[in-house]
Design an enzyme around this catalytic site. Sequence first.
Site, PDB file in Angstrom:
ATOM      1  N   LYS A 110       4.482   2.919 -13.864  1.00 36.84           N
ATOM      2  CA  LYS A 110       4.276   4.405 -13.476  1.00 36.84           C
ATOM      3  C   LYS A 110       5.915   4.663 -12.352  1.00 36.84           C
ATOM      4  CE  LYS A 110       0.702   5.601 -11.864  1.00 36.84           C
ATOM      5  NZ  LYS A 110      -0.774   6.213 -11.894  1.00 36.84           N
ATOM      6  N   ASP A 157      -7.558   6.602  -9.575  1.00 35.57           N
ATOM      7  CA  ASP A 157      -7.771   8.497  -9.553  1.00 35.57           C
ATOM      8  C   ASP A 157      -8.915   8.746 -10.878  1.00 35.57           C
ATOM      9  OD1 ASP A 157      -5.819   6.717 -11.617  1.00 35.57           O
ATOM     10  OD2 ASP A 157      -4.469   8.308 -11.744  1.00 35.57           O
TER      11      ASP A 157
HETATM   12  C1  GLC Z   1      -1.291   4.590 -14.560  1.00 37.79           C
HETATM   13  C2  GLC Z   1      -1.896   3.500 -13.442  1.00 37.79           C
HETATM   14  C3  GLC Z   1      -3.095   3.876 -13.708  1.00 37.79           C
HETATM   15  C4  GLC Z   1      -3.517   5.466 -13.563  1.00 37.79           C
HETATM   16  C5  GLC Z   1      -3.018   5.924 -14.498  1.00 37.79           C
HETATM   17  C6  GLC Z   1      -2.316   7.438 -14.263  1.00 37.79           C
HETATM   18  O1  GLC Z   1      -1.473   3.963 -16.041  1.00 37.79           O
HETATM   19  O2  GLC Z   1      -2.283   1.573 -14.238  1.00 37.79           O
HETATM   20  O3  GLC Z   1      -4.821   2.538 -12.352  1.00 37.79           O
HETATM   21  O4  GLC Z   1      -4.725   6.086 -13.492  1.00 37.79           O
HETATM   22  O5  GLC Z   1      -2.227   5.563 -14.420  1.00 37.79           O
HETATM   23  O6  GLC Z   1      -2.498   8.232 -12.517  1.00 37.79           O
END
Ligand code: GLC
Length: 558
Positions: A171, A206
Amino acid sequence: MAHTSAIFESFPETSQRLLDDIEKQFQMDTKDLQKLTAHFLREFSQGLAEYNHPMAMIPSFVTGVPDGTETGTFLALDLGGTNLRVCEVELHGNNTFTLRQQKYKVSETLKTGEATVLFDYLADSVDEFLTDYASSSAPQGDLDRIPLGLTFSFPVEQTALDEGKILTWTKGFNAKNSVGKDVVKLLQDAFDRKHLHVKCVALINDTVGALLSRSYTAGKSVLGAIFGTGTNGAYLEDVAKITKLGNSSAVAKGGKMIVNTEWGAFDNARWVLPSTPFDNKLDRESINPHFQAFEKFISGMYLGEITRNILLALIDAAPKPILFSGKSTTALNTHYGLDTAVMSKVEEAWESIQEESVSEEKPGGNVIESTSAEATAKVNGKIVPPTPKVTLRFDPESVQHQMKGPSSLPASFTPQQVAALERIRAVLVEELGFSSPDDVTLRDAAIVRWTCSLVAERAAKLSGCAVAAVLVQTGQARLDGTVPDDAEKTRIGVGVDGSLIQFYPRFQIRVRDALRSLVGAEVEKVVEIGMAKDGSGVGAALCALQAVKQHPDALIQG
Ligand code: GLC
């Protein structure tokens, strides 16, 4: 140059063909979705059996879900969404909680700079929160330290409830000198450098937070999923199936454990995911080419960019532009210059006055859609008479307006649709930085709306595959649409969070449509998808509670 003039004469068909071709590239039928879901299940198995798979299937060391009776006050720190958040969560023990929170911006420099600088910033934010916002900034009773749960929403190979090595960043984050290091230690060292009386006792993703918090507020759930800046899911798995845990003590205890799938990395090898030039361009220009392949089709960080890539291709279409008379803007020319929130606004403007399709929330959280015949439409329970159709008067001189466009772009519009297109035009002028409304025709508005819905529809269908895969993996459904005997017959709880699922028009309805086509209506109708509001904060608090129960001495300075 007879050849060139011939191309110009046939321009409308050329343009139409281009639009049709784009539409075809974005379509996915049930067969495609089935193939994808079957591959999802294969990657689940691989990730559960061995370490170092892209679909990491990370054991969370959280061995159950709460029942809503949990109590206590905890600090939570949440890194990985749009903002950094520090919260104080009070669990009341009756399925409710109170949350105070403060958001902090994480600059691009922090995201990609030295990890210690980023973690010092996290510690400073906690310090500021304790001083200015928390109900108490001192440890309680005989304790020396305040317990904190960390929600860290990136791939981490967890080895205990309070220990995990950073595998990679996603991200748009890429902090230096951090991969392979224990994230809890990085944070605790920063707290200690600043002499804060705070102890990080628990680490969660999360998605794990969404699953825990939805179970706390609404009853036992099987899946926690995020459809926001990124996408991912965590579900309750039989410990016996997490074979890569080997002979660890967790295996001896048996039972269930929450697994963070990291499904954003599904099919990084690109066996089954679709491919278009617009996606390829996005991937090539991203900071992590070939990684997070699935996430790049689905999440809020990327949908705007896919859409921007399509719009630019239409602006630059040869031999004649198809969009905005060939004019672009600074926003459209900027990498990530079109936010997914703009797509949301465009689709919202269109949806808000589409009386033909009304959605309402059923008690229990299921979203249902009632689609009536063309003649009448139900709006808020009232029957609305049919609206006469009018044809838009486009400038006959303009070839752009003579083309019909692909089949899903109507050739004629109702007055409501014209009003919607006018609103979309206003959104585009404002958000994309056109100097005058005259730069955007209503046909342009219709084409942009069509583009947004193509991209979002595909994202929602792919999301439906991920949910279906978890339902099959957990024995709640079968891919042939039949229902396993011991499947839940009344409620299959799914906790979700993220801007896309919360705000993007019809996203959840589209996910459910795909889910229904994969697992059948009987299972789909008992799937209760509900918001795990503040899941990251509440989940971290619930996990901190578990950790403190297991190791009460952790809060006493040794
Ligand atoms: C990305 C991260 C993951 C997280 C997701 C949503 O995929 O790698 O760990 O849960 O974003 O935030």
